[in-house]
Write an enzyme that holds these catalytic residues in place. Structure first.
Site, PDB file in Angstrom:
ATOM      1  N   SER A 103      -7.256 -14.057  54.320  1.00  0.00           N
ATOM      2  CA  SER A 103      -6.445 -12.844  54.332  1.00  0.00           C
ATOM      3  C   SER A 103      -6.694 -12.080  53.031  1.00  0.00           C
ATOM      4  O   SER A 103      -7.156 -12.670  52.040  1.00  0.00           O
ATOM      5  CB  SER A 103      -4.957 -13.213  54.432  1.00  0.00           C
ATOM      6  N   TYR A 126       2.562 -18.077  51.179  1.00  0.00           N
ATOM      7  CA  TYR A 126       1.535 -17.646  52.146  1.00  0.00           C
ATOM      8  C   TYR A 126       0.236 -17.330  51.424  1.00  0.00           C
ATOM      9  O   TYR A 126      -0.845 -17.794  51.828  1.00  0.00           O
ATOM     10  CB  TYR A 126       2.025 -16.427  52.921  1.00  0.00           C
TER      11      TYR A 126
END
Length: 244
Positions: free
Chosen positions: A142, A155
């Site tokens: 990501s 995350y």
């Protein structure tokens, strides 16, 4: 894209979002896809769609937090098609929250799915690919693996880990290709796992500008389609209008 035709590709987290789009795009390009996720009904719907369009697909219920499950998933590709040319370790969760909320269960879940799920995918695929003498491991990270933002500390940590694991594997292997895909804001169900109210609202604003899952899938297709002596090490893909 002729290099993709006939390749056997396993895709985790394939019941929605980037995983489902990747299965569609690869099957359309001529790959044989093995798709896995926890939601079997969604997998079967996707498989019916791919088959109706003339694609070749197999399904298996998959929990990426189980090393035995992931190994069986990779072995199904061998049983069905005789080889495993690539695995796309895509499954992920994103229950964002401020650190002070102390949502330890959600932290554990992110570590289990986002980090261990990728490691288990590597552990399942690598021996097969080394025996074949060729293979390609695609790990979905990501832009959160490049920078950290409030409510996303854990995350982002998992996605930094995916990049570190992938780069380490790439340096160790001279015949197995390794690609990191780092999407920006993408249309998917990933934000649906956010239970914290403040993080959910912040993400709603953040996701106002997004690219499609198909756009990310096409970047995966590009990486997989390169000649065997070309390793696309990382692709960062995000909305043109994204400020981050």
């Amino acid at each position: 894209m002729s290099n993709i035709k006939g390749k056997v590709v396993a895709v985790t987290g394939a019941s929605s979002g980037i995983g489902a789009a990747t299965a569609r795009v690869l099957a359309t390009a001529g790959a044989c896809v093995v798709i896995g996720a926890r939601r079997e009904d969604r997998l079967e719907e996707l498989a019916d769609e791919i088959s109706a369009a003339g694609g070749l697909v197999r399904t298996r219920r998959l929990d990426v937090t189980s090393v035995e499950d992931v190994r069986a998933f990779a072995n199904q590709a061998i049983a069905e098609f005789g080889r495993l040319d690539a695995i796309v370790n895509n499954a992920g969760v994103m229950p964002l929250s401020p650190m002070e909320a102390l949502k330890v269960d959600e932290w554990d879940r992110m570590v289990d799915v986002n980090i261990k799920g990728v490691l288990y995918g590597i552990a399942a695929a690598l021996p097969i690919m080394k025996a074949q003498g060729t293979g390609h491991i695609v790990n979905v990270s990501s832009i959160g693996g490049h920078s950290v933002s409030p409510t996303a500390a854990v995350y982002c940590a998992t996605k930094f880990a995916v990049r570190a694991i992938s780069e380490g594997l790439r340096q160790e292997e001279d015949r197995i290709r390794v690609t990191i895909i780092s999407p920006g804001v993408t249309t998917s169900e990933l934000a649906d796992t956010i239970s914290d109210d403040s993080a959910r609202e912040a993400m709603r604003i953040w996701r106002a500008t997004a690219i499609s899952s198909e756009a990310v899938a096409n970047s995966i297709l590009y990486a997989l389609s390169q000649p065997e002596d070309v390793d696309v090490s990382e692709i960062i893909i995000r909305p043109t209008a994204s400020p981050h």
